[in-house]
Design an enzyme around this catalytic site. Structure first.
Site, mmCIF file in Angstrom:
data_model
loop_
_atom_site.group_PDB
_atom_site.id
_atom_site.type_symbol
_atom_site.label_atom_id
_atom_site.label_comp_id
_atom_site.label_asym_id
_atom_site.label_seq_id
_atom_site.Cartn_x
_atom_site.Cartn_y
_atom_site.Cartn_z
ATOM 1 N N SER A 1 -10.812 -6.887 -8.233
ATOM 2 C CA SER A 1 -11.384 -5.587 -7.533
ATOM 3 C C SER A 1 -11.352 -4.396 -8.405
ATOM 4 C CB SER A 1 -10.901 -4.976 -6.345
ATOM 5 O OG SER A 1 -11.137 -5.710 -5.236
ATOM 6 N N LYS B 1 -9.103 5.872 -5.908
ATOM 7 C CA LYS B 1 -9.475 4.821 -4.749
ATOM 8 C C LYS B 1 -9.008 5.227 -3.200
ATOM 9 C CE LYS B 1 -10.012 -0.085 -3.991
ATOM 10 N NZ LYS B 1 -9.896 -1.450 -4.185
ATOM 11 N N SER C 1 -13.625 -4.735 -5.042
ATOM 12 C CA SER C 1 -13.691 -3.694 -3.684
ATOM 13 C C SER C 1 -13.623 -2.137 -4.580
ATOM 14 C CB SER C 1 -12.651 -3.941 -2.869
ATOM 15 O OG SER C 1 -11.406 -3.508 -3.363
HETATM 16 N N1 GLN Z 1 -13.155 -9.915 -3.562
HETATM 17 C C1 GLN Z 1 -11.850 -10.231 -3.500
HETATM 18 C C2 GLN Z 1 -11.384 -10.042 -2.097
HETATM 19 O O1 GLN Z 1 -12.344 -10.032 -1.230
HETATM 20 C C3 GLN Z 1 -10.897 -9.219 -4.277
HETATM 21 C C4 GLN Z 1 -10.555 -8.185 -3.527
HETATM 22 C C5 GLN Z 1 -9.558 -7.193 -4.115
HETATM 23 O O2 GLN Z 1 -9.323 -7.475 -5.323
HETATM 24 N N2 GLN Z 1 -9.318 -6.260 -3.329
HETATM 25 O O3 GLN Z 1 -10.415 -10.456 -1.653
#
Ligand code: GLN
Length: 485
Positions: free
Chosen positions: A172, A73, A148
């Site tokens: 995410s 990532k 994400s």
């Molecule tokens: N959807 C969650 C957020 O927007 C989780 C994001 C993540 O785990 N990086 O914070």
């Protein structure tokens, strides 16, 4: 031949049936063929083929990831490639050091294929907030891959990598795995070093594996887990050994809690049916399924968004237009430089969260919001402690729906935040969870489930997931890919 899993690649390499160079080239060819459609990667490692050839000459063939190509990532620091968090503010930024997990991958014999697309600074659930454009779901290009870590998940689902690293602050890793038909682990907080992970919510963030199988997740997690003196929140003496967990599919004596209130209003009927069918499968493997209630989940989303945004507003204050990345050409004075760099460098969702977090931490509102959220976090922790005193794991949906259509989420951020209902409490409490496929919707989109475990009980989660995957074939299904026109 391109092998699909890390375990297969290792085996073929050990038997002399393939080489790191051949596998890496096969994956690079797949990327060349399909990434124009799916946009999984922000950057391809131009040295990958060369590094694989070098590995074949003198690499350690006994390494746990010997010759295995891996995608990472784009919020993991790498010396050799830009690290951008899919943000304009970090375009072209080159880290002066490698993240600990990157060093560990290389030491284990992995070949890094490139950096994958993500929601800007990992804020989002769709990979649509990326400055480089949205990633498409390999199961249906009209849908998002989740977020994400959507680039990492889509890369594995599209055969553009056998294995990938994601990060999970509130779901995410797990949610893109559910949307793309993959298996992923959010490790216990402190199990994997965060050194070199560009911070979003420091008390919530963990790096973890995304793969086709629980076995591959275990292989990768074993490599990246462990104490790191560069991360004071990493735990001493963590040493996973998944060999036993992978061998024995007998679940007799194991108790799995099924929180009935997780299956109520708001959960898609097809997903509910798939979760209940999975529960039956676990029972058939010998586990005892126990229904109970987890009422505190109702407060998880508000507490999470206060805490995550508060931490983000502090963590992202370092991006000032001077130290890293984007530097505006024109500005009047120092204050205007900060203002211009941050106004032009950050996207809308990131700005929204910085403002929310700054507000929640401001002196007049700190007690009402941030302090209150911390109290809720403690209460949720207590509820999980009680549950794990009785059960070895908890079975839950990952998301209330399958992958949403592209361009359907960002206009209503509150609705998007609410879709994190099943994932965020895991991060608030710091426990591990594994996400794995358990069915398909009538429209042909993957459905995922997750198993939550007690702190540092990753071996239990791998055991349950591996047993399930020995008896089912959801994880073996592959999408019909589209070539670029
Ligand atoms: N959807 C969650 C957020 O927007 C989780 C994001 C993540 O785990 N990086 O914070």
């Amino acid at each position: 031949m391109q092998y699909e899993t890390a375990a297969q690649i290792r085996q073929a390499l050990a038997a002399g049936q393939t080489t790191a160079a051949r596998q890496t080239e096969a994956y690079l060819a797949q990327i060349a063929k399909y990434d124009g459609v799916y946009h999984c990667y922000n950057t391809i490692n131009e040295q990958a083929a060369e590094q694989a050839a070098e590995f074949d000459k003198q690499g350690d063939k006994e390494g746990p990831l010997a010759g295995v190509p891996v995608a990472i990532k784009d919020n993991l620091a790498t010396e050799a490639m830009p690290t951008t968090c899919s943000s304009k503010i970090l375009q072209g930024f080159i880290s002066p050091y490698d993240a600990t997990v990157v060093q560990k991958l290389q030491a284990a014999g992995a070949i890094i294929l490139g950096k994958t697309n993500m929601d800007e600074f990992a804020m989002g659930s769709t990979t649509e907030t990326s400055y480089t454009g949205a990633t498409k779901n390999p199961w249906d290009t009209g849908h998002v891959p989740g977020g994400s870590s959507g680039g990492s998940a889509a890369a594995v689902a599209a055969g553009e990598a056998p294995l990938a690293l994601g990060s999970d602050t509130g779901g995410s890793i797990r949610q893109p795995c559910a949307y793309c038909g993959l298996t992923g682990i959010k490790p216990t907080y402190g199990a994997v070093s965060r050194y070199g992970l560009l911070a979003y919510g420091s008390s919530l963030d963990q790096i973890g594996p995304i793969a086709h199988t629980a076995e591959d997740c275990a292989l990768l997690l074993q490599v990246i887990a462990g104490y790191d003196e560069k991360d004071s929140t990493s735990k001493k003496d963590v040493q996973f050994d998944f060999a036993a967990a992978l061998q024995n599919a007998d679940l007799r004596g194991k108790k799995i809690g099924l929180p009935l209130n997780y299956l109520g209003d708001g959960l898609d009927a097809e997903i509910k049916a798939a979760i209940l069918a999975a529960a039956e499968q676990f029972a058939a493997l010998g586990a005892e399924l126990c229904e109970f209630e987890m009422p505190m989940i109702e407060y998880a989303v508000p507490a999470y968004y206060i805490i995550a945004c508060a931490e983000a507003s502090s963590n992202l204050s370092r991006y000032d237009g001077i130290k890293y990345g984007y530097h505006p050409e024109r500005f009047a004075d120092l204050e205007d430089l900060y203002l211009t760099a941050r106004s032009e460098g950050f996207g809308l969702e990131v700005k929204r969260r910085i403002m929310l977090g700054t507000f929640a931490l401001s002196s007049g509102y700190y007690d009402a919001y941030y302090q209150k959220a911390l109290k809720v976090r403690a209460l949720i922790s207590r509820e999980f402690d009680k549950a794990f005193a009785q059960y070895d794991a908890i079975l839950s949906p990952v998301a209330p729906t399958c992958a949403p259509a592209l361009n359907a989420s960002l206009d209503d951020p509150l609705a998007m935040y609410l879709s994190d209902i099943y994932t965020v409490s895991v991060n608030l409490v710091g426990i591990p969870a594994i996400s794995l496929p358990c069915g398909f919707s009538a429209a042909g989109l993957p459905i995922g489930m997750q198993l939550l475990g007690a702190h540092f009980d990753e071996e239990m989660l791998v055991k349950l997931a591996a047993a399930y995957q020995q008896k089912t074939d959801w994880h073996l299904k592959k999408p019909q890919l589209k070539e670029a026109e």
